[in-house]
Design a protein around this motif. Structure first.
Motif, PDB file in Angstrom:
ATOM      1  N   CYS A 148      43.560 -13.301  24.516  1.00 34.47           N
ATOM      2  CA  CYS A 148      42.324 -14.003  24.177  1.00 34.47           C
ATOM      3  C   CYS A 148      42.065 -15.157  25.148  1.00 34.47           C
ATOM      4  N   LEU A 149      43.106 -15.935  25.432  1.00 40.12           N
ATOM      5  CA  LEU A 149      42.945 -17.056  26.356  1.00 40.12           C
ATOM      6  C   LEU A 149      42.598 -16.583  27.765  1.00 40.12           C
ATOM      7  N   ILE A 202      38.933 -15.871  27.743  1.00 38.97           N
ATOM      8  CA  ILE A 202      38.168 -17.121  27.783  1.00 38.97           C
ATOM      9  C   ILE A 202      38.154 -17.688  29.196  1.00 38.97           C
ATOM     10  N   ARG A 203      39.313 -17.652  29.869  1.00 38.72           N
ATOM     11  CA  ARG A 203      39.357 -18.138  31.259  1.00 38.72           C
ATOM     12  C   ARG A 203      38.410 -17.326  32.138  1.00 38.72           C
ATOM     13  N   LEU A 253      35.646 -15.869  31.241  1.00 31.11           N
ATOM     14  CA  LEU A 253      34.272 -16.300  30.959  1.00 31.11           C
ATOM     15  C   LEU A 253      33.968 -17.638  31.630  1.00 31.11           C
ATOM     16  N   LEU A 263      43.408 -24.463  30.551  1.00 24.85           N
ATOM     17  CA  LEU A 263      43.456 -23.067  30.117  1.00 24.85           C
ATOM     18  C   LEU A 263      44.655 -22.343  30.717  1.00 24.85           C
TER      19      LEU A 263
END
Length: 61
Positions: free
Chosen positions: A13-14, A17-18, A20, A37
């Protein structure tokens, strides 16, 4: 005993996010947010590795 900060799946998930954040800011952009992050991603990766090892039978380790 305090609860774990991470759960299985947080690493993936992280990383998403990175991706994005980098898509918005540009892949060559370095920022405090991306550094944060990256540290979270590394900590989640280590957590998941330790969790997987903890669930393996002793003869596999």
């Amino acid at each position: 005993m305090s609860p774990n900060t991470f759960r299985m799946g947080d690493y993936r998930c992280l990383k998403a996010i990175r991706g994005l954040v980098q898509a918005v800011t540009g892949s060559e952009t370095s920022s405090d947010e991306l550094d944060c992050l990256n540290r979270l991603i590394e900590a989640a990766r280590q957590f998941e590795r330790m969790e997987r090892q903890a669930t393996l039978p002793m003869d596999v380790i």
